[in-house]
Design an enzyme around this catalytic site. Structure first.
Site, PDB file in Angstrom:
ATOM      1  CE  LYS A 208      -3.642   1.947   2.941  1.00  0.00           C
ATOM      2  NZ  LYS A 208      -4.556   1.666   4.053  1.00  0.00           N
ATOM      3  CD  GLU A 214       9.318  -5.991   7.393  1.00  0.00           C
ATOM      4  OE1 GLU A 214       8.944  -4.919   6.850  1.00  0.00           O
ATOM      5  OE2 GLU A 214       9.202  -6.209   8.616  1.00  0.00           O
ATOM      6  N   GLY A 269      -4.957  -2.419   5.481  1.00  0.00           N
ATOM      7  CA  GLY A 269      -4.142  -3.514   4.947  1.00  0.00           C
ATOM      8  C   GLY A 269      -4.764  -4.876   5.182  1.00  0.00           C
ATOM      9  NE  ARG A 270      -6.469  -4.750  11.407  1.00  0.00           N
ATOM     10  CZ  ARG A 270      -5.883  -3.564  11.592  1.00  0.00           C
ATOM     11  NH1 ARG A 270      -4.759  -3.296  10.966  1.00  0.00           N
ATOM     12  NH2 ARG A 270      -6.398  -2.658  12.382  1.00  0.00           N
ATOM     13  CD  GLU A 355      -1.778  -5.231  12.082  1.00  0.00           C
ATOM     14  OE1 GLU A 355      -0.618  -5.648  12.226  1.00  0.00           O
ATOM     15  OE2 GLU A 355      -2.245  -4.903  10.970  1.00  0.00           O
ATOM     16  CG  HIS A 386      -3.649 -37.125  15.891  1.00  0.00           C
ATOM     17  ND1 HIS A 386      -3.629 -38.445  16.277  1.00  0.00           N
ATOM     18  CD2 HIS A 386      -4.762 -36.962  15.138  1.00  0.00           C
ATOM     19  CE1 HIS A 386      -4.670 -39.068  15.749  1.00  0.00           C
ATOM     20  NE2 HIS A 386      -5.383 -38.188  15.056  1.00  0.00           N
ATOM     21  CE  LYS A 506       5.734  -1.136  10.756  1.00  0.00           C
ATOM     22  NZ  LYS A 506       4.950  -0.435   9.766  1.00  0.00           N
TER      23      LYS A 506
HETATM   24  C1  G6Q Z   1      -2.655  -4.095   8.131  1.00  0.00           C
HETATM   25  C2  G6Q Z   1      -1.446  -3.341   8.376  1.00  0.00           C
HETATM   26  C3  G6Q Z   1      -0.179  -4.007   7.910  1.00  0.00           C
HETATM   27  C4  G6Q Z   1       0.196  -3.744   6.472  1.00  0.00           C
HETATM   28  C5  G6Q Z   1       1.648  -4.160   6.266  1.00  0.00           C
HETATM   29  C6  G6Q Z   1       2.123  -3.937   4.861  1.00  0.00           C
HETATM   30  O1  G6Q Z   1      -3.760  -3.722   8.424  1.00  0.00           O
HETATM   31  O2  G6Q Z   1      -1.616  -2.061   7.886  1.00  0.00           O
HETATM   32  O3  G6Q Z   1      -0.169  -5.394   8.116  1.00  0.00           O
HETATM   33  O4  G6Q Z   1      -0.643  -4.432   5.611  1.00  0.00           O
HETATM   34  O5  G6Q Z   1       2.463  -3.449   7.158  1.00  0.00           O
HETATM   35  O6  G6Q Z   1       2.038  -2.591   4.519  1.00  0.00           O
HETATM   36  P1  G6Q Z   1       2.198  -2.135   3.046  1.00  0.00           P
HETATM   37  O7  G6Q Z   1       1.111  -2.721   2.224  1.00  0.00           O
HETATM   38  O8  G6Q Z   1       2.145  -0.634   3.057  1.00  0.00           O
HETATM   39  O9  G6Q Z   1       3.548  -2.633   2.570  1.00  0.00           O
END
Ligand code: G6Q
Length: 545
Positions: A208, A214, A269-270, A355, A386, A506
């Protein structure tokens, strides 16, 4: 916005008192007192059937759930979300994942602009692109069709795509190899591209913000990996596409912004697996199946929006989670899908639930004086049986379980499916009713062994049943949990849509990177533990070198 503190609400207090009464009752008694309980305490929506009869609740509990929802203003908050109000207060954003699956003709406005045409424009662009990959029309830099698709993303830009790909693998184009890289650990990248031919590989950089450490580290390594073979910088445009809201950074990376698929700040994001973040899913299963998944999401949205609370699945499930967490000190919820395709579903839910609701202050900034989000975890059945089910059956903790099962297998094989599903019913039955000391004794068990073989029971579970694993059902299931999370957040009075808790680590990591990399011994100003760990790490690295 100051609200009545939750624990001062009349319905909350009534639930507290009521919980002490329910606490003394066993599910055995409740079933014995009502022969129809197992049929009565069920609800159905779209393609999902929910049996919630094996919960430690009665009719009064259910009416108190509704009273609490009224006092918390649940219906107003729900309307505000669907309307596009900026209910994510701490980020001043609308929360409109429901617009991602709204039909073309719907009108949903954010700041006076109808966002539905924008959503469908991106979906159309995704569909055209996915089709060009699937059909082989899109070729790599050297003219070969794409056979491998690697999604690079993390958190919300990874967990949804991985889960959906696994869940709908049965519907996927098997000639395409789909891989996912999320971890900044180089091993994740190395394994994801292992055996792949760069000439036939497409990377989707899903971010996003397009600044996530990462993802950008992996994307740069992917570019080096691809160009090592393809040699020419122009190859980037044929082997990399982006899913992002940040066109400037996408262009800087070398990706043609014509191959960028956008979304908006009102998609968390989620909550983005059905936005362009689902591009890998669409490439795998095709645009038509993706639309079916969106239709499933939308059907559950409509159910949540319109069904009376007494029959509203997300409401019931959300309130049950509040019930056990806040009134019975349950610390976890186990999600147990009896379908191997849902193997990543618990991991996906961990982010969605924790989250969203792992918060300790209310919307108006007060420290809560009750427990919020429980820990969600799980594994597909019957493997879990199991492994950790022992603790669920006979441990000292109360662990509400969600069992998810299907009437039909996508891969009918002998009597496998009946064997699988017999375990769903048996586990829920065993948890609820257990096995009494008398029953164990009557089997002739030696006295000393009786306590070990006794099952207390009274352990709650939901059973969710559907016909079979389809794109529609996946959409419904995800939306069910999304809205259940929303219900919990409204009751707990928290902002379910921010995630400030991921920031501090972070920021500290960014500060530590140069301390690990510098040639000269850095002057460390952390606590004594962190300083010593960094020194030891540096010494270990030197030894290896
Ligand atoms: C979700 C968070 C988080 C996000 C990641 C990746 O609700 O906002 O998990 O999706 O940190 O972020 P980017 O899509 O910006 O790389």
């Amino acid at each position: 916005m100051t609200k009545t503190p939750l624990r001062e609400m009349a319905a909350w207090k009534a639930l507290e008192t009521h919980a002490t009464t329910i606490g003394t009752k066993h599910l055995r008694e409740m079933f014995a007192a009502d022969a129809r309980r197992g049929e009565r305490m069920t609800a159905e929506a779209c393609g999902l059937f929910l049996d919630y009869s094996k919960h430690r609740i009665d009719d009064q509990t259910l009416s108190l759930f509704q009273a609490l929802a009224d006092e918390c203003g649940l219906e107003d908050r729900r309307a505000a979300m669907f309307r596009g109000d900026k209910i994510n207060l701490t980020e001043n954003r609308a929360v409109l994942h429901t617009a991602l699956r709204a039909p073309r003709e719907a009108v949903i406005e954010v700041d006076g602009r109808n966002v539905v045409p924008d959503v469908h424009a991106v979906l159309d662009k995704m569909a055209a692109f996915a089709e060009s990959i699937r059909s082989g029309v899109w070729t790599g830099f050297t003219g070969k069709p794409i056979r491998n698709v690697v999604n690079i993303g993390i958190g919300g830009s990874d967990l949804g795509p991985v889960m959906a790909y696994e869940a709908l693998r049965h519907y996927s184009q098997r000639e395409l190899t789909m891989r996912f890289v999320s971890n900044v650990d180089g091993s994740d990248f190395a394994e994801a591209v292992h055996g792949l031919d760069p000439e036939e590989t497409l990377f989707i950089v899903s971010s996003k913000t397009f600044t996530t450490l990462e993802t950008m580290t992996n994307a740069h390594s992917a570019r080096v990996w691809a160009l090592a073979r393809l040699k020419h910088h122009d190859a980037v445009a044929k082997h990399f596409v982006a899913v992002s809201t940040n066109a400037a950074e996408v262009a800087k990376f070398g990706i043609d912004t014509a191959n960028m698929f956008g979304f908006w700040d009102w998609v968390g994001g989620r909550y983005s697996m059905d936005a362009a973040i689902g591009l890998s899913t669409m490439i795998a299963i095709g645009a038509e199946n993706f639309q079916r998944m969106l239709a499933g999401f939308h059907a559950m949205d409509e159910h949540f929006r319109t069904a009376p609370l007494a029959r509203n699945l997300p409401f019931l499930m959300g309130m049950l989670t509040v019930w056990y967490t806040s009134f019975f000190s349950a610390e976890t919820v186990a999600v147990l899908p009896y379908d191997n395709y849902l193997k990543r579903f618990p991991a996906y839910l961990q982010q969605l639930t924790m989250e969203s609701n792992g918060k300790h202050v209310t919307l108006d900034g007060r420290r809560v004086d009750y427990q919020t989000c429980p820990i969600f975890w799980g594994e597909p059945g019957t493997n879990g049986q199991h492994s950790f089910y022992q603790l669920i059956h006979q441990g000292t903790r109360l662990i509400p379980c969600d069992f998810i099962g299907f009437a039909h297998s996508l891969n009918p094989l002998g009597n496998h499916h009946d064997l699988l599903m017999s375990n769903v019913f048996a586990q829920a039955e065993a948890l609820a009713f257990g096995k009494t000391t008398e029953q164990v004794k009557a089997e002739g068990t030696a006295d000393w062994l009786v306590p070990h073989r006794t099952f207390e029971g009274n352990r709650p579970s939901s059973v969710i049943l559907a016909e079979k694993m389809t794109p529609e059902i996946l959409g419904q299931l995800v939306a069910l949990y999304e809205h259940s999370v929303f219900v919990q957040g409204v009751v707990w009075q928290i902002d379910s849509f921010d995630q400030w808790g991921v920031e501090l680590g972070k920021v500290l990591a960014v500060r530590i990177i140069p301390e690990l990399e510098s040639a000269a011994e850095p002057e460390l100003k952390h606590d004594s533990s962190t300083n010593a760990l960094i020194r030891r790490y540096r010494a270990m690295r030197r030894k290896q070198a």
